[in-house]
Design a protein around this motif. Sequence first.
Motif, PDB file in Angstrom:
ATOM      1  N   GLN A   6     -12.480  -9.187  -6.190  1.00 25.67           N
ATOM      2  CA  GLN A   6     -12.913  -9.650  -7.410  1.00 25.67           C
ATOM      3  C   GLN A   6     -13.329  -8.304  -8.304  1.00 25.67           C
ATOM      4  O   GLN A   6     -12.992  -8.402  -9.294  1.00 25.67           O
ATOM      5  N   SER A   7     -14.074  -7.398  -7.548  1.00 19.29           N
ATOM      6  CA  SER A   7     -14.560  -6.297  -8.458  1.00 19.29           C
ATOM      7  C   SER A   7     -13.490  -5.388  -9.159  1.00 19.29           C
ATOM      8  O   SER A   7     -13.824  -4.723 -10.030  1.00 19.29           O
ATOM      9  N   THR A   8     -12.199  -5.595  -8.577  1.00 18.22           N
ATOM     10  CA  THR A   8     -11.216  -4.745  -8.986  1.00 18.22           C
ATOM     11  C   THR A   8     -10.083  -5.366  -9.701  1.00 18.22           C
ATOM     12  O   THR A   8      -9.021  -4.857 -10.149  1.00 18.22           O
ATOM     13  N   GLN A   9     -10.073  -6.809  -9.612  1.00 20.91           N
ATOM     14  CA  GLN A   9      -9.152  -7.621 -10.320  1.00 20.91           C
ATOM     15  C   GLN A   9      -8.793  -7.287 -11.847  1.00 20.91           C
ATOM     16  O   GLN A   9      -7.680  -7.232 -12.098  1.00 20.91           O
ATOM     17  N   ASN A  10      -9.802  -6.909 -12.575  1.00 25.56           N
ATOM     18  CA  ASN A  10      -9.196  -6.635 -13.968  1.00 25.56           C
ATOM     19  C   ASN A  10      -8.762  -5.410 -14.069  1.00 25.56           C
ATOM     20  O   ASN A  10      -7.723  -5.280 -14.807  1.00 25.56           O
ATOM     21  N   ILE A  11      -8.835  -4.393 -13.261  1.00 21.00           N
ATOM     22  CA  ILE A  11      -8.209  -3.014 -13.393  1.00 21.00           C
ATOM     23  C   ILE A  11      -6.905  -3.215 -12.975  1.00 21.00           C
ATOM     24  O   ILE A  11      -5.929  -2.697 -13.519  1.00 21.00           O
ATOM     25  N   MET A  37       0.109 -17.828   2.473  1.00 25.05           N
ATOM     26  CA  MET A  37      -0.792 -16.508   2.491  1.00 25.05           C
ATOM     27  C   MET A  37      -0.804 -16.188   1.147  1.00 25.05           C
ATOM     28  O   MET A  37       0.138 -16.282   0.512  1.00 25.05           O
ATOM     29  N   THR A  38      -1.921 -15.247   1.025  1.00 22.18           N
ATOM     30  CA  THR A  38      -2.242 -14.514  -0.325  1.00 22.18           C
ATOM     31  C   THR A  38      -2.437 -13.011  -0.256  1.00 22.18           C
ATOM     32  O   THR A  38      -3.247 -12.715   0.765  1.00 22.18           O
ATOM     33  N   ILE A  39      -1.949 -12.092  -0.840  1.00 21.34           N
ATOM     34  CA  ILE A  39      -2.338 -10.814  -0.810  1.00 21.34           C
ATOM     35  C   ILE A  39      -2.811 -10.473  -2.530  1.00 21.34           C
ATOM     36  O   ILE A  39      -2.132 -10.814  -3.348  1.00 21.34           O
ATOM     37  N   SER A  40      -4.119 -10.284  -2.653  1.00 24.10           N
ATOM     38  CA  SER A  40      -4.651 -10.178  -3.985  1.00 24.10           C
ATOM     39  C   SER A  40      -5.621  -9.046  -3.861  1.00 24.10           C
ATOM     40  O   SER A  40      -5.906  -8.264  -2.854  1.00 24.10           O
ATOM     41  N   THR A  47      -6.621   0.375  -0.807  1.00 24.55           N
ATOM     42  CA  THR A  47      -7.541   0.218   0.406  1.00 24.55           C
ATOM     43  C   THR A  47      -7.783  -1.055   0.865  1.00 24.55           C
ATOM     44  O   THR A  47      -7.672  -1.822   0.102  1.00 24.55           O
ATOM     45  N   VAL A  48      -7.779  -1.129   2.097  1.00 27.84           N
ATOM     46  CA  VAL A  48      -8.080  -2.449   2.543  1.00 27.84           C
ATOM     47  C   VAL A  48      -9.357  -3.310   1.989  1.00 27.84           C
ATOM     48  O   VAL A  48      -9.447  -4.524   1.991  1.00 27.84           O
ATOM     49  N   ARG A  49     -10.372  -2.336   1.945  1.00 28.33           N
ATOM     50  CA  ARG A  49     -11.484  -2.884   1.056  1.00 28.33           C
ATOM     51  C   ARG A  49     -11.089  -3.402  -0.274  1.00 28.33           C
ATOM     52  O   ARG A  49     -11.973  -4.510  -0.602  1.00 28.33           O
ATOM     53  N   GLN A  70       0.892  -1.190   0.032  1.00 28.90           N
ATOM     54  CA  GLN A  70       0.177  -0.152  -0.027  1.00 28.90           C
ATOM     55  C   GLN A  70       0.781   1.326   0.027  1.00 28.90           C
ATOM     56  O   GLN A  70       0.535   2.512  -0.662  1.00 28.90           O
ATOM     57  N   ILE A  71       1.925   1.232   0.827  1.00 28.63           N
ATOM     58  CA  ILE A  71       2.880   2.321   0.734  1.00 28.63           C
ATOM     59  C   ILE A  71       3.414   2.688  -0.490  1.00 28.63           C
ATOM     60  O   ILE A  71       3.485   3.583  -1.144  1.00 28.63           O
ATOM     61  N   SER A  72       4.061   1.423  -1.383  1.00 26.42           N
ATOM     62  CA  SER A  72       4.609   1.772  -2.537  1.00 26.42           C
ATOM     63  C   SER A  72       3.460   2.291  -3.451  1.00 26.42           C
ATOM     64  O   SER A  72       3.838   3.090  -4.571  1.00 26.42           O
TER      65      SER A  72
END
Length: 142
Positions: free
Chosen positions: A88-93, A82-85, A69-71, A36-38
Amino acid sequence: MHQVEQAIAALINRSSPASRRKMNSALARKLRQRQQISIQKQQAPDGTPYAPRKNKKPGKRVMFRRLRTVRFMKTRSTPDDMTISFAQSTQNIARVHHYGLREKIETKGRKLEIKYARRQLIGITPHDVEIIGTEIIDFLSK
């Protein structure tokens, strides 16, 4: 060094699944914060700046303000990984910008195909690997 890695792996495997999940969850949150910082600094994880927007005044609008954002930037952890992704609504962008792909959009009744610049959103750096190692050692020492 290989023997040390095997010893650490054996210690991790001896811990309970609940404690491993807790460790992975804490690691995922820490790594998400670094990502998030980067993104906030408008930099790829390796520190190189993002390509500027085309036809926009520089400094007017920050890219990916809500995406970081965390949302929308989710973490998931199990005892084994562990996974950071992105949600679903923003994966394409995220995918289009991360890999610099083309996207078909419709604006003002016109259909356009836009080629986006590559802007790496998520990645692991050598410093992140050091943080992971330190966190695992701290976890095992408790």
